[in-house]
Design a protein around this motif. Structure first.
Motif, mmCIF file in Angstrom:
data_model
loop_
_atom_site.group_PDB
_atom_site.id
_atom_site.type_symbol
_atom_site.label_atom_id
_atom_site.label_comp_id
_atom_site.label_asym_id
_atom_site.label_seq_id
_atom_site.Cartn_x
_atom_site.Cartn_y
_atom_site.Cartn_z
ATOM 1 N N VAL A 238 -24.452 34.170 6.438
ATOM 2 C CA VAL A 238 -24.463 33.976 7.889
ATOM 3 C C VAL A 238 -24.313 32.500 8.221
ATOM 4 O O VAL A 238 -23.521 32.109 9.079
ATOM 5 C CB VAL A 238 -25.772 34.517 8.505
ATOM 6 N N LEU A 239 -25.072 31.672 7.530
ATOM 7 C CA LEU A 239 -25.077 30.252 7.847
ATOM 8 C C LEU A 239 -23.737 29.586 7.561
ATOM 9 O O LEU A 239 -23.390 28.579 8.185
ATOM 10 C CB LEU A 239 -26.190 29.548 7.068
ATOM 11 N N THR A 240 -22.975 30.125 6.632
ATOM 12 C CA THR A 240 -21.687 29.518 6.293
ATOM 13 C C THR A 240 -20.567 29.931 7.242
ATOM 14 O O THR A 240 -19.404 29.613 7.008
ATOM 15 C CB THR A 240 -21.268 29.862 4.851
ATOM 16 N N THR A 241 -20.907 30.643 8.329
ATOM 17 C CA THR A 241 -19.880 30.940 9.334
ATOM 18 C C THR A 241 -19.529 29.692 10.129
ATOM 19 O O THR A 241 -18.569 29.698 10.894
ATOM 20 C CB THR A 241 -20.343 32.053 10.304
ATOM 21 N N GLU A 242 -20.307 28.627 9.985
ATOM 22 C CA GLU A 242 -19.972 27.339 10.601
ATOM 23 C C GLU A 242 -19.841 26.283 9.518
ATOM 24 O O GLU A 242 -20.494 26.345 8.482
ATOM 25 C CB GLU A 242 -21.023 26.936 11.626
ATOM 26 N N ASN A 243 -19.003 25.310 9.772
ATOM 27 C CA ASN A 243 -18.757 24.248 8.805
ATOM 28 C C ASN A 243 -19.865 23.208 8.834
ATOM 29 O O ASN A 243 -20.738 23.224 9.706
ATOM 30 C CB ASN A 243 -17.406 23.586 9.076
ATOM 31 N N SER A 244 -19.821 22.310 7.876
ATOM 32 C CA SER A 244 -20.790 21.222 7.783
ATOM 33 C C SER A 244 -20.064 19.956 7.359
ATOM 34 O O SER A 244 -19.039 20.013 6.670
ATOM 35 C CB SER A 244 -21.879 21.567 6.760
ATOM 36 N N THR A 245 -20.607 18.826 7.775
ATOM 37 C CA THR A 245 -20.042 17.536 7.353
ATOM 38 C C THR A 245 -20.768 16.977 6.138
ATOM 39 O O THR A 245 -20.371 15.954 5.589
ATOM 40 C CB THR A 245 -20.137 16.505 8.489
#
Length: 315
Positions: free
Chosen positions: A174-181
């Motif tokens: 679920v958390l990896t549905t958004e990217n991260s820097t």
């Protein structure tokens, strides 16, 4: 009739949780929650849960966990499906020589490993466990994972009947549905305990139980030769390799084997400069719980599913 464009909003598994106060909320007191309609946690939980009973022999449970690739097995009443406990790969490692549950072998059965592994699960399972109600949210699961360092959470209804289970990996999806820097070096554990290829399985089990680790990198002459996990050790028992080495049935024959015999030829690693979203997707795809971090051919850290859940929840 107008088309519905809100499907993404209605599917909790397709969005990252953005709610105020979710950081440092502390452990959640689920006992005050009244079980009613299903919450969003059930959208990502496994509903058809493989279970065992308190009378199930330890060796049978190990074989099930090995065959299915599980790190944990809920223990329920055969008739009511009421949750009575859970046996985890950590419990198995403890039983095999890592901790106090080894007393079942040494004290009750005088060191006879073959006799001990046919005892029922009630002898080694964890009876007091953290659960979630079916009304729970994904944010609740994140809190339990981060604050209590629990990798698998049984989900129950108001009667304590088992209705599902949610894991670190489910939440990470679920958390990896958004990217991260952020990069691996920002979230990895730089101080890593290691072992050597000639270390006995018993010594590795003790180290894992004492430090509450699931895995240890195996290093020889400053070179990473593999990583041994609690699941590898359990599989050594579950696939019957233990019995090939037994002549007397004594536990020393089982636990004195060098850990190098458990290492597989496949080793997945990462580097400090990789983006955490990229490696999270990679870990989920490969179904691995951690990656050693390598720089200039040297082990410089370890990044785990727990580390990634914590990092993404802080975004």
């Amino acid at each position: 009739m107008q088309p519905n464009n809100n499907n993404a909003e209605r599917n909790p598994a397709d969005r990252l949780l953005k709610m105020p106060g979710r950081r440092d909320r502390g452990p959640v007191n689920f006992k005050t929650r009244i079980a009613g309609n299903e919450g969003e946690i059930m959208a990502i939980a496994t509903r058809s849960v493989v279970t065992a009973q308190q009378t199930t022999p330890i060796i049978q449970a190990v074989e099930i966990m090995t065959r299915e690739g599980f790190r944990r097995l809920p223990v329920v009443d055969a008739g009511t499906h009421r949750l009575r406990g859970i046996v985890t790969v950590g419990d198995i490692i403890n039983f095999m020589g890592g901790g106090d549950k080894f007393n079942l072998v040494q004290v009750k059965h005088g060191g006879n490993f073959l006799a001990a592994i046919n005892e029922g699960l009630r002898e080694i399972m964890t009876p007091q466990l953290v659960t979630m109600p079916v009304t729970g949210s994904i944010a609740d699961a994140v809190d339990v994972i981060i604050n209590r360092n629990i990798g698998g959470i049984p989900i129950v209804n108001g009667e304590e009947d088992l209705k599902g289970i949610v894991t670190e990996r489910d939440v990470l999806r679920v958390l990896t549905t958004e990217n991260s820097t952020r990069k691996v070096e920002d979230v990895m554990r730089a101080s890593v305990r290691v072992t050597n290829p000639n270390a006995s399985i018993e010594s590795v089990c003790k180290e894992m139980v004492k430090c509450r680790f699931r895995r240890l990198p195996v290093v020889a002459d400053d070179v990473l030769c593999g990583i041994v996990t609690a699941t590898d050790i359990m599989t050594y028992l579950g696939k019957g390799k233990v019995f090939e080495r037994l002549t007397t049935g004594d536990s020393a024959e089982v636990m004195g084997t060098p850990v190098r015999s458990l290492l597989s030829g496949e080793l997945h690693t990462t580097t400090p400069d990789r983006n955490i979203h990229e490696i999270a997707v990679d870990m989920i795809r490969r179904r691995v719980g951690a990656l050693p971090v390598i720089e200039d051919a040297h082990l410089v850290g370890l990044v785990t599913e727990y580390d990634l859940v914590k990092a993404f929840s802080e975004e």
